[in-house]
Motif scaffolding. Structure first.
Motif, PDB file in Angstrom:
ATOM      1  N   LEU A 199       0.856  -1.176   0.000  1.00 51.64           N
ATOM      2  CA  LEU A 199       0.000   0.000   0.000  1.00 51.64           C
ATOM      3  C   LEU A 199       0.894   1.228   0.000  1.00 51.64           C
ATOM      4  CD1 LEU A 199      -2.743   1.373   0.116  1.00 51.64           C
ATOM      5  CD2 LEU A 199      -2.647   1.201   2.620  1.00 51.64           C
ATOM      6  N   LYS A 237       1.086   5.359  -0.240  1.00 49.93           N
ATOM      7  CA  LYS A 237       0.289   6.567  -0.038  1.00 49.93           C
ATOM      8  C   LYS A 237       1.126   7.799  -0.374  1.00 49.93           C
ATOM      9  CE  LYS A 237      -2.638   4.657   3.644  1.00 49.93           C
ATOM     10  NZ  LYS A 237      -3.103   4.827   5.042  1.00 49.93           N
ATOM     11  N   ASP A 256      -0.886  12.253   1.566  1.00 52.15           N
ATOM     12  CA  ASP A 256      -1.874  11.909   2.590  1.00 52.15           C
ATOM     13  C   ASP A 256      -1.668  12.833   3.790  1.00 52.15           C
ATOM     14  OD1 ASP A 256      -3.797  10.678   4.079  1.00 52.15           O
ATOM     15  OD2 ASP A 256      -2.570   8.940   4.611  1.00 52.15           O
ATOM     16  N   ASN A 285      -7.602  12.158   1.122  1.00 51.72           N
ATOM     17  CA  ASN A 285      -6.731  10.996   1.257  1.00 51.72           C
ATOM     18  C   ASN A 285      -5.564  10.997   0.268  1.00 51.72           C
ATOM     19  OD1 ASN A 285      -8.294   9.848   3.324  1.00 51.72           O
ATOM     20  ND2 ASN A 285      -9.710   8.947   1.834  1.00 51.72           N
ATOM     21  N   ARG A 324      -3.693   6.944  -3.095  1.00 51.60           N
ATOM     22  CA  ARG A 324      -3.624   5.690  -2.338  1.00 51.60           C
ATOM     23  C   ARG A 324      -3.595   4.541  -3.343  1.00 51.60           C
ATOM     24  NH1 ARG A 324      -7.230   1.928  -0.647  1.00 51.60           N
ATOM     25  NH2 ARG A 324      -6.828   0.887   1.368  1.00 51.60           N
TER      26      ARG A 324
END
Length: 593
Positions: free
Chosen positions: A348, A350, A353, A359, A362
């Protein structure tokens, strides 16, 4: 007088018969030994040699090729099998005959005793001989042992062993470029686990703690009279690993190494003329032992120490789908195999963020790598094995499926079914998390190879010429026999399908949907410029004009070194398999029956 003359005649004829039989046996033995060098030409070689020794002209020899199983559990006369068979408890599948059986017969000369035979003679005698030749090689398969990122390797090895590891890049470089003798390692290991084993097979049937494995490797390095700078770096790394071990999990040694025909050698037989002359790479030895100690457990790494910018973070979970079905290192005759692991990885990534823009980016990435397989296919020893021996290994790289998307929650632990992948919310930009500006959802998938299972690729290894090793850059289907720490030793099998890099391939296959201004506008996006409705997610002027797709492309472009480093630390690579042949021993034909 008649009785004495008859007895003398019988004794003379019996002596001639035994002499003829002995000569026939000697010629048949010689024919079997010669034919065992090349079982594929056994009939021609045997007939020629028997003829040169005065036999076979009246009755051609009966020649069969087959498999000789060097297995003490079988009776001596039950170890030869016609054709190519799987030897009981051998752990490998033979692919070519390694033995020749020859049966011959001839007439024995008779004198006065001819009158005693019902038909007046002649008297025929028959013999047989079986010779076997077992050529062996040592090989291993896995990832390319170069450019390891210390942060990734520390995180993965630490999670596998349930501890914190802080090896430097220099120490990893030492581990990657240092090999140790296989039998010397097992000798030291037998001492550390207090085994009164008589053979190496008994050592491999036991369990050893990770600390004992590290102690054995440290002992082997300590005994070297002139330790190189690289080996000294490796020694420092091993000492640091030993100090960091917590709980000291154990492993079954037979899952790590398969010594093949050397398993019945006595412990301490490293100086024997028939001893195994092959090496183990230290980094692979340590990392594979750590994977065995961890078993089937998922390895979760919340944060990787990678420099991807001030507003980027990466989390990772890796799972071994199955325990190894074959040892990581194999030594033996044609037919032995090694497998790389079957792995699931969830990444994952990011970006942006910060909470101010929602967000941000992502990017959930899911990778499933099937096990690769390498099989020792052929050993050609030639007339001067030390100079012209060649080894062929058939390698099948593991198939890989790579996804962008959300997978079901139990994908990393449920191995009975394939994961389901749905659209992921890749980009979510809003004002303070309240006023949504743009949302990009979608998924992508690439398969390596692009269609079906990859075919076995033959990799050929040669003896180095004049002690020099030819350097090359993979991919190549040729390598040099010798330790893994040298340059140009490996050969690589490559699957097609990963064109333009992992990130670029995923970007090209993205199926994206954009929702703009509180979901009032929905667009199916592909690659494009900043015109039309796509202009709503672009900013800047002239050549510096930027789009969200451009940001996404940049993020995906950073995946290649990241994923490559993670897999290398696990001993894997996407769509490739690197193979080393670390030693070869050309057997001498011997009579077995």
């Amino acid at each position: 007088m008649t009785l004495l003359l008859g007895t003398a005649a019988m004794a003379t004829d019996v002596g001639l018969w035994y002499s003829k039989r002995r000569d026939l046996q000697s010629a048949t033995d010689a024919a079997a030994l010669a034919a065992a060098y090349k079982p594929s030409q056994a009939q021609v070689i045997a007939a020629d040699l028997l003829s040169r020794n005065g036999f076979g002209a009246d009755t051609p020899p009966t020649v069969s090729t087959g498999t000789y199983c060097d297995n003490a559990s079988l009776a001596p006369d039950a170890r030869y099998f016609t054709g190519v068979v799987t030897c009981p408890n051998a752990g490998y599948v033979a692919t070519a005959p390694n033995a020749v059986r020859i049966s011959t017969q001839t007439e024995a000369p008779l004198g006065l005793s001819r009158a005693l035979l019902p038909d007046g003679g002649p008297y025929r005698t028959s013999v047989s001989a079986t010779a076997a030749r077992i050529d062996e090689a040592a090989f291993q398969a896995g990832t390319g042992l170069v450019n390891l990122n210390g942060g990734i390797a520390n995180a993965l090895l630490g999670s596998l062993l349930g501890t914190t590891i802080n090896l430097s890049a220099v120490q990893y470089d030492g581990l990657v470029n240092t090999d140790i003798d296989a039998l010397s390692f097992l000798d030291a290991l037998a001492t550390h686990v207090n085994l009164s084993a008589l053979t190496y097979d008994q050592v491999l049937q036991s369990r050893a703690q990770i600390g004992d494995v590290l102690d054995a490797t440290i002992d082997v390095l300590d005994r070297q009279p002139n330790l190189t700078a690289i080996a000294a770096q490796a020694l420092g790394g091993l000492l640091s690993l030993k100090a960091a071990i917590v709980g000291n999990p154990d492993i079954h040694l037979g899952n790590l190494l398969d010594l093949g025909v050397w398993k019945n050698q006595p412990v301490g037989g490293t100086t024997s003329p028939t001893a195994l002359q092959a090496d183990l790479n230290l980094f692979q030895l340590v990392s594979f032992a750590a994977q065995l100690a961890n078993g089937r457990n998922a390895v979760a790494i919340p944060q990787l120490g990678l420099n991807l910018g001030p507003v980027a973070s990466i989390s990772l979970v890796a799972t071994a789908i199955e325990p190894p079905q074959k040892p990581f290192f194999s030594f033996g005759p044609v037919g032995v195999q090694v497998h790389t692991a079957q792995i699931r990885i969830q990444l994952l990534l990011k970006l942006l963020d910060t909470g101010l823009l929602g967000n941000g980016v992502r990017l959930p990435l899911y990778i499933e790598v099937a096990p690769g397989e390498a099989t020792l296919a052929r050993i050609d020893c030639g007339l001067e094995p030390a100079k012209d021996a060649t080894v062929t290994v058939n390698a099948i790289p593991g198939v890989a499926a790579i996804y962008i998307g959300e997978v079901n929650s139990n994908a990393m632990t449920n191995f009975s079914q394939a994961p389901t992948v749905s659209d992921a919310n890749i980009i979510d930009l809003s004002v303070l998390g309240l006023l949504q500006l743009v949302s990009l959802t979608g998924k992508a998938k690439i398969q390596i190879p692009s269609q079906g299972q990859p075919a076995a690729q033959p990799l050929t290894f040669y003896q180095p010429l004049s002690g020099e090793v030819t350097k090359h850059e993979p991919p190549t289907n040729e390598g040099i026999i010798g330790p893994t720490s040298g340059e140009g030793q490996r050969a690589r099998a490559v699957s097609t399908g990963l064109l333009g890099g992992l990130g670029q391939s995923l970007y090209n296959g993205l199926d994206l949907h954009a929702k703009l201004l509180l979901n009032l506008i929905v667009i199916d996006l592909k690659q494009g410029n900043c015109g039309g409705l796509l202009g709503l997610v672009c900013w800047g002027n002239g050549q510096q004009r930027t789009s969200l797709l451009g940001i996404l492309a940049s993020v995906l472009g950073a995946l290649d070194p990241l994923v490559d480093g993670v897999l290398k630390a696990l001993g894997l690579q996407l769509g490739t398999m690197d193979v080393w042949v670390t030693g070869v021993r050309c057997g001498v034909p011997v009579l077995v029956q």
